[in-house]
Design a protein around this motif. Structure first.
Motif, PDB file in Angstrom:
ATOM      1  N   THR A  64     -14.939  24.143 -32.948  1.00  0.00           N
ATOM      2  CA  THR A  64     -14.731  23.137 -33.985  1.00  0.00           C
ATOM      3  C   THR A  64     -13.396  22.422 -33.843  1.00  0.00           C
ATOM      4  O   THR A  64     -13.208  21.332 -34.371  1.00  0.00           O
ATOM      5  N   HIS A  65     -12.447  23.040 -33.133  1.00  0.00           N
ATOM      6  CA  HIS A  65     -11.136  22.415 -32.907  1.00  0.00           C
ATOM      7  C   HIS A  65     -11.050  21.748 -31.537  1.00  0.00           C
ATOM      8  O   HIS A  65      -9.965  21.452 -31.045  1.00  0.00           O
ATOM      9  N   ARG A  66     -12.213  21.534 -30.905  1.00  0.00           N
ATOM     10  CA  ARG A  66     -12.342  20.852 -29.625  1.00  0.00           C
ATOM     11  C   ARG A  66     -11.716  21.628 -28.473  1.00  0.00           C
ATOM     12  O   ARG A  66     -11.370  21.063 -27.434  1.00  0.00           O
ATOM     13  N   GLU A  67     -11.588  22.936 -28.635  1.00  0.00           N
ATOM     14  CA  GLU A  67     -11.094  23.775 -27.549  1.00  0.00           C
ATOM     15  C   GLU A  67     -12.263  24.196 -26.660  1.00  0.00           C
ATOM     16  O   GLU A  67     -13.378  24.406 -27.128  1.00  0.00           O
ATOM     17  N   ARG A  68     -12.002  24.351 -25.370  1.00  0.00           N
ATOM     18  CA  ARG A  68     -13.056  24.731 -24.434  1.00  0.00           C
ATOM     19  C   ARG A  68     -13.549  26.141 -24.729  1.00  0.00           C
ATOM     20  O   ARG A  68     -12.772  27.079 -24.810  1.00  0.00           O
ATOM     21  N   LEU A  69     -14.866  26.288 -24.872  1.00  0.00           N
ATOM     22  CA  LEU A  69     -15.476  27.587 -25.137  1.00  0.00           C
ATOM     23  C   LEU A  69     -16.152  28.133 -23.886  1.00  0.00           C
ATOM     24  O   LEU A  69     -16.022  29.303 -23.548  1.00  0.00           O
ATOM     25  N   ARG A  70     -16.899  27.297 -23.206  1.00  0.00           N
ATOM     26  CA  ARG A  70     -17.564  27.682 -21.956  1.00  0.00           C
ATOM     27  C   ARG A  70     -17.762  26.433 -21.120  1.00  0.00           C
ATOM     28  O   ARG A  70     -17.612  25.315 -21.610  1.00  0.00           O
ATOM     29  N   THR A  71     -18.108  26.603 -19.851  1.00  0.00           N
ATOM     30  CA  THR A  71     -18.329  25.446 -18.998  1.00  0.00           C
ATOM     31  C   THR A  71     -19.582  24.715 -19.446  1.00  0.00           C
ATOM     32  O   THR A  71     -20.399  25.243 -20.193  1.00  0.00           O
ATOM     33  N   SER A  72     -19.754  23.515 -18.962  1.00  0.00           N
ATOM     34  CA  SER A  72     -20.857  22.676 -19.423  1.00  0.00           C
ATOM     35  C   SER A  72     -22.210  23.143 -18.916  1.00  0.00           C
ATOM     36  O   SER A  72     -23.239  22.717 -19.422  1.00  0.00           O
ATOM     37  N   THR A  73     -22.249  24.014 -17.911  1.00  0.00           N
ATOM     38  CA  THR A  73     -23.531  24.414 -17.343  1.00  0.00           C
ATOM     39  C   THR A  73     -23.757  25.920 -17.323  1.00  0.00           C
ATOM     40  O   THR A  73     -24.897  26.369 -17.371  1.00  0.00           O
ATOM     41  N   THR A  74     -22.711  26.711 -17.288  1.00  0.00           N
ATOM     42  CA  THR A  74     -22.868  28.144 -17.092  1.00  0.00           C
ATOM     43  C   THR A  74     -23.564  28.803 -18.283  1.00  0.00           C
ATOM     44  O   THR A  74     -23.110  28.705 -19.417  1.00  0.00           O
ATOM     45  N   GLY A  75     -24.676  29.457 -18.018  1.00  0.00           N
ATOM     46  CA  GLY A  75     -25.304  30.293 -19.033  1.00  0.00           C
ATOM     47  C   GLY A  75     -26.160  29.604 -20.061  1.00  0.00           C
ATOM     48  O   GLY A  75     -26.688  30.258 -20.956  1.00  0.00           O
ATOM     49  N   HIS A  76     -26.354  28.281 -19.966  1.00  0.00           N
ATOM     50  CA  HIS A  76     -27.107  27.600 -21.014  1.00  0.00           C
ATOM     51  C   HIS A  76     -28.566  28.046 -21.069  1.00  0.00           C
ATOM     52  O   HIS A  76     -29.073  28.365 -22.143  1.00  0.00           O
ATOM     53  N   VAL A  77     -29.242  28.044 -19.942  1.00  0.00           N
ATOM     54  CA  VAL A  77     -30.666  28.365 -19.937  1.00  0.00           C
ATOM     55  C   VAL A  77     -30.935  29.790 -20.415  1.00  0.00           C
ATOM     56  O   VAL A  77     -31.800  30.006 -21.272  1.00  0.00           O
ATOM     57  N   PRO A  78     -30.208  30.803 -19.921  1.00  0.00           N
ATOM     58  CA  PRO A  78     -30.438  32.158 -20.442  1.00  0.00           C
ATOM     59  C   PRO A  78     -30.198  32.278 -21.947  1.00  0.00           C
ATOM     60  O   PRO A  78     -30.941  32.986 -22.638  1.00  0.00           O
ATOM     61  N   LEU A  79     -29.183  31.585 -22.470  1.00  0.00           N
ATOM     62  CA  LEU A  79     -28.920  31.646 -23.907  1.00  0.00           C
ATOM     63  C   LEU A  79     -30.048  30.987 -24.699  1.00  0.00           C
ATOM     64  O   LEU A  79     -30.465  31.496 -25.743  1.00  0.00           O
ATOM     65  N   LEU A  80     -30.540  29.863 -24.211  1.00  0.00           N
ATOM     66  CA  LEU A  80     -31.654  29.201 -24.886  1.00  0.00           C
ATOM     67  C   LEU A  80     -32.903  30.078 -24.874  1.00  0.00           C
ATOM     68  O   LEU A  80     -33.592  30.201 -25.897  1.00  0.00           O
ATOM     69  N   GLU A  81     -33.163  30.689 -23.732  1.00  0.00           N
ATOM     70  CA  GLU A  81     -34.372  31.508 -23.618  1.00  0.00           C
ATOM     71  C   GLU A  81     -34.275  32.781 -24.448  1.00  0.00           C
ATOM     72  O   GLU A  81     -35.275  33.228 -25.036  1.00  0.00           O
ATOM     73  N   ARG A  82     -33.084  33.365 -24.510  1.00  0.00           N
ATOM     74  CA  ARG A  82     -32.946  34.647 -25.209  1.00  0.00           C
ATOM     75  C   ARG A  82     -32.819  34.474 -26.715  1.00  0.00           C
ATOM     76  O   ARG A  82     -33.314  35.325 -27.477  1.00  0.00           O
ATOM     77  N   TYR A  83     -32.156  33.395 -27.158  1.00  0.00           N
ATOM     78  CA  TYR A  83     -31.856  33.274 -28.592  1.00  0.00           C
ATOM     79  C   TYR A  83     -32.472  32.035 -29.248  1.00  0.00           C
ATOM     80  O   TYR A  83     -33.080  32.141 -30.317  1.00  0.00           O
ATOM     81  N   PHE A  84     -32.295  30.864 -28.631  1.00  0.00           N
ATOM     82  CA  PHE A  84     -32.707  29.625 -29.298  1.00  0.00           C
ATOM     83  C   PHE A  84     -34.226  29.547 -29.466  1.00  0.00           C
ATOM     84  O   PHE A  84     -34.728  29.335 -30.576  1.00  0.00           O
ATOM     85  N   HIS A  85     -34.955  29.691 -28.383  1.00  0.00           N
ATOM     86  CA  HIS A  85     -36.405  29.518 -28.445  1.00  0.00           C
ATOM     87  C   HIS A  85     -37.101  30.596 -29.292  1.00  0.00           C
ATOM     88  O   HIS A  85     -38.025  30.263 -30.057  1.00  0.00           O
ATOM     89  N   PRO A  86     -36.697  31.869 -29.206  1.00  0.00           N
ATOM     90  CA  PRO A  86     -37.321  32.858 -30.110  1.00  0.00           C
ATOM     91  C   PRO A  86     -37.057  32.562 -31.590  1.00  0.00           C
ATOM     92  O   PRO A  86     -37.943  32.754 -32.429  1.00  0.00           O
ATOM     93  N   TYR A  87     -35.848  32.094 -31.910  1.00  0.00           N
ATOM     94  CA  TYR A  87     -35.543  31.722 -33.295  1.00  0.00           C
ATOM     95  C   TYR A  87     -36.454  30.578 -33.738  1.00  0.00           C
ATOM     96  O   TYR A  87     -37.068  30.621 -34.813  1.00  0.00           O
TER      97      TYR A  87
END
Length: 204
Positions: free
Chosen positions: A50-73
């Motif tokens: 929320t303070h515009r600080e870097r949290l993670r890279t723009s590509t690393t880990g997106h698909v696994p996170l979506l598959e594990r958490y976003f889509h099941p939710y």
């Protein structure tokens, strides 16, 4: 309801609770280019805080996170809405959030009004009657606004923009109405908020 609240909803609502931080995934974002918050690194998978600080890279880990958490939710929420439609012929999604008194650096529309209660609406899924019921329920909070500083509301993609049996409203509560900011204890406004929410649910 809270411990000191005098009012309970006439019928207990179905609750769907996200138990994960939005720093894992934000299940209420669009998972594609429709999501304007991607411009500040806060799409379905955040790359910035929320303070515009870097949290993670723009590509690393997106698909696994979506598959594990976003889509099941998303699937579970869709099934919950489908179940209410099957049982009652309709579903009303009331999406409750809070926001700070002062805008944070990530906010795209932080220069607008910041009322005690912000009602986020959708032109397809928020009928005038639903908005009016919420305005009446929260009338005692002094200021109730619409779509500022946050607009829109959550509807499962299966139903979004096509199924009028699903109505929806987002309720954004300015935090100074019920707690000491930024992370202090709840205050006397908490019970009044619980009562207002219970009244709204009862009237739905």
């Amino acid at each position: 309801r809270t411990a000191g609240s005098a009012v309970c909803a006439a019928a207990r609502p179905w609750r769907f609770v996200n138990s994960l931080s939005r720093l894992v995934v934000d299940p209420e974002r669009f998972p594609d280019d429709r999501e304007e918050m991607r411009a500040v690194g806060m799409g379905a998978v955040y790359t910035h805080t929320t303070h515009r600080e870097r949290l993670r890279t723009s590509t690393t880990g997106h698909v696994p996170l979506l598959e594990r958490y976003f889509h099941p939710y998303a699937q579970a929420m869709t099934e919950a809405v489908d179940a209410r439609i099957a049982a009652t012929g309709r579903a009303v999604v009331v999406d409750v959030h809070s926001y700070p008194t002062a805008p944070l650096p990530y906010e795209l529309h932080g220069t607008g009004p910041r009322p005690a209660i912000c009602l986020g609406t959708d032109p397809f899924h928020t009928p005038p009657r639903l908005r009016a019921l919420a305005e009446e329920a929260f009338a005692g909070f002094g200021s109730t606004g619409v779509d500022s500083p946050f607009a829109g509301t959550y509807v499962p993609l299966k139903h979004y923009g096509t199924d009028r049996r699903v109505t929806a409203l987002m309720i954004e509560i300015r935090r100074d109405t019920y707690m000491a900011e930024p992370g202090g204890p709840p205050g006397p406004g908490l019970d009044a908020l619980a009562d207002a929410l219970a009244e709204l649910v009862s009237r739905l």
